[in-house]
Design a protein around this motif. Structure first.
Motif, PDB file in Angstrom:
ATOM      1  N   UNK A  35       0.840  -1.168   0.000  1.00  0.00           N
ATOM      2  CA  UNK A  35       0.000   0.000   0.000  1.00  0.00           C
ATOM      3  C   UNK A  35       0.885   1.231   0.000  1.00  0.00           C
ATOM      4  N   UNK A  36       0.520   2.161  -0.838  1.00  0.00           N
ATOM      5  CA  UNK A  36       1.242   3.426  -0.939  1.00  0.00           C
ATOM      6  C   UNK A  36       0.262   4.545  -0.644  1.00  0.00           C
ATOM      7  N   UNK A  37       0.594   5.383   0.321  1.00  0.00           N
ATOM      8  CA  UNK A  37      -0.210   6.548   0.649  1.00  0.00           C
ATOM      9  C   UNK A  37       0.485   7.795   0.155  1.00  0.00           C
ATOM     10  N   UNK A  38      -0.283   8.710  -0.420  1.00  0.00           N
ATOM     11  CA  UNK A  38       0.275   9.931  -0.987  1.00  0.00           C
ATOM     12  C   UNK A  38      -0.479  11.129  -0.428  1.00  0.00           C
ATOM     13  N   UNK A  39       0.278  12.134   0.009  1.00  0.00           N
ATOM     14  CA  UNK A  39      -0.330  13.377   0.473  1.00  0.00           C
ATOM     15  C   UNK A  39       0.707  14.483   0.324  1.00  0.00           C
ATOM     16  N   UNK A  40       0.227  15.705   0.144  1.00  0.00           N
ATOM     17  CA  UNK A  40       1.148  16.845   0.035  1.00  0.00           C
ATOM     18  C   UNK A  40       1.567  17.384   1.392  1.00  0.00           C
ATOM     19  N   UNK A  41       0.912  16.940   2.449  1.00  0.00           N
ATOM     20  CA  UNK A  41       1.194  17.416   3.801  1.00  0.00           C
ATOM     21  C   UNK A  41       2.310  16.560   4.413  1.00  0.00           C
ATOM     22  N   UNK A  42       3.521  17.110   4.466  1.00  0.00           N
ATOM     23  CA  UNK A  42       4.683  16.359   4.956  1.00  0.00           C
ATOM     24  C   UNK A  42       4.508  15.918   6.409  1.00  0.00           C
ATOM     25  N   UNK A  43       3.886  16.748   7.234  1.00  0.00           N
ATOM     26  CA  UNK A  43       3.678  16.372   8.635  1.00  0.00           C
ATOM     27  C   UNK A  43       2.760  15.152   8.742  1.00  0.00           C
ATOM     28  N   UNK A  44       1.694  15.147   7.979  1.00  0.00           N
ATOM     29  CA  UNK A  44       0.778  14.012   7.986  1.00  0.00           C
ATOM     30  C   UNK A  44       1.465  12.749   7.477  1.00  0.00           C
ATOM     31  N   UNK A  45       2.236  12.868   6.421  1.00  0.00           N
ATOM     32  CA  UNK A  45       2.970  11.715   5.881  1.00  0.00           C
ATOM     33  C   UNK A  45       3.937  11.183   6.938  1.00  0.00           C
ATOM     34  N   UNK A  46       4.598  12.069   7.665  1.00  0.00           N
ATOM     35  CA  UNK A  46       5.511  11.647   8.729  1.00  0.00           C
ATOM     36  C   UNK A  46       4.793  10.890   9.830  1.00  0.00           C
ATOM     37  N   UNK A  47       3.632  11.397  10.240  1.00  0.00           N
ATOM     38  CA  UNK A  47       2.853  10.709  11.288  1.00  0.00           C
ATOM     39  C   UNK A  47       2.383   9.335  10.813  1.00  0.00           C
ATOM     40  N   UNK A  48       1.913   9.259   9.581  1.00  0.00           N
ATOM     41  CA  UNK A  48       1.454   7.968   9.043  1.00  0.00           C
ATOM     42  C   UNK A  48       2.619   6.984   8.924  1.00  0.00           C
ATOM     43  N   UNK A  49       3.757   7.451   8.468  1.00  0.00           N
ATOM     44  CA  UNK A  49       4.939   6.585   8.350  1.00  0.00           C
ATOM     45  C   UNK A  49       5.368   6.064   9.716  1.00  0.00           C
ATOM     46  N   UNK A  50       5.365   6.940  10.712  1.00  0.00           N
ATOM     47  CA  UNK A  50       5.754   6.534  12.070  1.00  0.00           C
ATOM     48  C   UNK A  50       4.772   5.516  12.639  1.00  0.00           C
ATOM     49  N   UNK A  51       3.496   5.728  12.419  1.00  0.00           N
ATOM     50  CA  UNK A  51       2.486   4.796  12.906  1.00  0.00           C
ATOM     51  C   UNK A  51       2.633   3.427  12.238  1.00  0.00           C
ATOM     52  N   UNK A  52       2.833   3.420  10.934  1.00  0.00           N
ATOM     53  CA  UNK A  52       3.024   2.151  10.223  1.00  0.00           C
ATOM     54  C   UNK A  52       4.251   1.414  10.753  1.00  0.00           C
ATOM     55  N   UNK A  53       5.327   2.164  11.018  1.00  0.00           N
ATOM     56  CA  UNK A  53       6.544   1.548  11.558  1.00  0.00           C
ATOM     57  C   UNK A  53       6.285   0.977  12.952  1.00  0.00           C
ATOM     58  N   UNK A  54       5.603   1.754  13.797  1.00  0.00           N
ATOM     59  CA  UNK A  54       5.280   1.291  15.158  1.00  0.00           C
ATOM     60  C   UNK A  54       4.435   0.027  15.140  1.00  0.00           C
ATOM     61  N   UNK A  55       3.564  -0.090  14.160  1.00  0.00           N
ATOM     62  CA  UNK A  55       2.681  -1.252  14.063  1.00  0.00           C
ATOM     63  C   UNK A  55       3.329  -2.431  13.330  1.00  0.00           C
ATOM     64  N   UNK A  56       4.527  -2.195  12.797  1.00  0.00           N
ATOM     65  CA  UNK A  56       5.227  -3.259  12.074  1.00  0.00           C
ATOM     66  C   UNK A  56       4.675  -3.524  10.687  1.00  0.00           C
ATOM     67  N   UNK A  57       4.022  -2.550  10.119  1.00  0.00           N
ATOM     68  CA  UNK A  57       3.431  -2.707   8.793  1.00  0.00           C
ATOM     69  C   UNK A  57       4.444  -2.278   7.732  1.00  0.00           C
ATOM     70  N   UNK A  58       5.308  -3.192   7.375  1.00  0.00           N
ATOM     71  CA  UNK A  58       6.401  -2.892   6.448  1.00  0.00           C
ATOM     72  C   UNK A  58       5.927  -2.711   5.000  1.00  0.00           C
ATOM     73  N   UNK A  59       4.728  -3.205   4.706  1.00  0.00           N
ATOM     74  CA  UNK A  59       4.217  -3.112   3.335  1.00  0.00           C
ATOM     75  C   UNK A  59       3.587  -1.755   3.036  1.00  0.00           C
ATOM     76  N   UNK A  60       3.575  -0.865   4.001  1.00  0.00           N
ATOM     77  CA  UNK A  60       2.971   0.457   3.817  1.00  0.00           C
ATOM     78  C   UNK A  60       4.060   1.501   3.594  1.00  0.00           C
ATOM     79  N   UNK A  61       3.851   2.311   2.574  1.00  0.00           N
ATOM     80  CA  UNK A  61       4.812   3.349   2.212  1.00  0.00           C
ATOM     81  C   UNK A  61       4.041   4.650   2.033  1.00  0.00           C
ATOM     82  N   UNK A  62       4.445   5.683   2.754  1.00  0.00           N
ATOM     83  CA  UNK A  62       3.785   6.981   2.644  1.00  0.00           C
ATOM     84  C   UNK A  62       4.761   7.968   2.016  1.00  0.00           C
TER      85      UNK A  62
END
Length: 184
Positions: free
Chosen positions: A1-28
Motif C-alpha cells: 500500500x502506498x499513501x500519498x499526500x502533500x502534507x509532509x507532517x501528515x505523511x511523517x505521522x502515518x509513516x511513524x504509525x506504520x513503523x510502530x505497528x510493524x506494517x512494512x508493506x505500507x509506504x507513505x
C-alpha cells in the motif's frame, strides 16, 4: 500500500504509525497525486476526502493506470460553484448553500459519468451514517468493459453541455478521454 499526500507532517505521522505497528508493506510519500511515481500501477486507487480537484486527480490517475477498482469519497468541490449559470435555475442558484450543493452533485455526477465513459461500472452510495458526516458520498468504480460506451458518452455530454461547463475530470483525463467524446 502506498499513501500519498502533500502534507509532509501528515505523511511523517502515518509513516511513524506504520513503523510502530510493524506494517512494512505500507509506504507513505509526500507528493501530489498527479505526480506520484507508483510502479507497478495499483489495482485499487482510493481517495478519501481529497479536497476540491484532488479527487479528480486520483480518478484520472486510476483510469490512466487502468486500475481495476477506484474508490473516491469526494470532499469540498469548489470548481463548478461559480461556473453555474441558468435562467431556468436562477431561483436555486441565487441561494449560496443551494448553489454549493448543486455544484457538488453536478461535479460528482460528471465524475461518475466520466468513469462510465472510461469503461467503469459506477455506483454511488453513502459509506458512513449521515449523522457522522455530511460528506459521505462514495463513488465506487469497477473496470468492466472497453472505454467509449455510447450511452455513457451521450449522458456525459448532455449533462456537461446543459450546464455549459468543462469539469476538471475532463481536463485531467486528457486527450484520450476527449477522443472518446468525439464522434468518429
Amino acid at each position: 500500500m502506498i499513501g500519498v499526500d502533500t502534507n509532509a507532517e501528515l505523511v511523517g505521522r502515518c509513516s511513524a504509525l506504520a513503523k510502530d505497528l510493524g506494517w512494512k508493506e505500507m509506504d507513505f510519500r509526500v507528493s501530489t497525486i498527479a505526480s506520484a511515481a507508483v510502479d507497478p500501477p495499483p489495482d485499487v486507487v482510493m481517495s478519501l476526502h481529497a479536497c476540491d480537484t484532488a479527487t479528480d486527480e486520483a480518478i484520472a490517475r486510476g483510469v490512466g493506470w487502468k486500475s481495476r477498482v477506484i474508490l473516491a469519497a469526494p470532499c469540498c468541490q469548489h470548481e463548478l460553484h461559480h461556473a453555474l449559470e441558468s435562467a431556468a435555475f436562477a431561483g436555486l442558484l441565487g441561494h449560496g448553500l443551494l448553489r454549493e450543493r448543486l455544484a457538488d452533485i453536478l461535479t460528482d455526477a460528471l465524475r461518475a459519468l466520466a468513469l462510465a465513459v472510461c469503461g467503469y461500472r459506477v455506483a454511488t452510495c453513502q459509506f458512513v451514517s449521515p449523522e457522522a458526516t455530511g460528506k459521505n458520498l462514495l463513488l465506487r468504480a469497477v473496470l468492466v468493459r472497453a472505454p467509449g460506451d455510447p450511452d455513457a458518452v451521450r449522458d456525459y455530454l448532455a449533462l456537461r453541455d446543459f450546464w455549459n461547463v468543462t469539469p476538471a475530470i475532463e481536463r485531467m483525463l486528457g486527450e484520450n478521454f476527449r477522443g472518446l467524446l468525439s464522434p468518429c
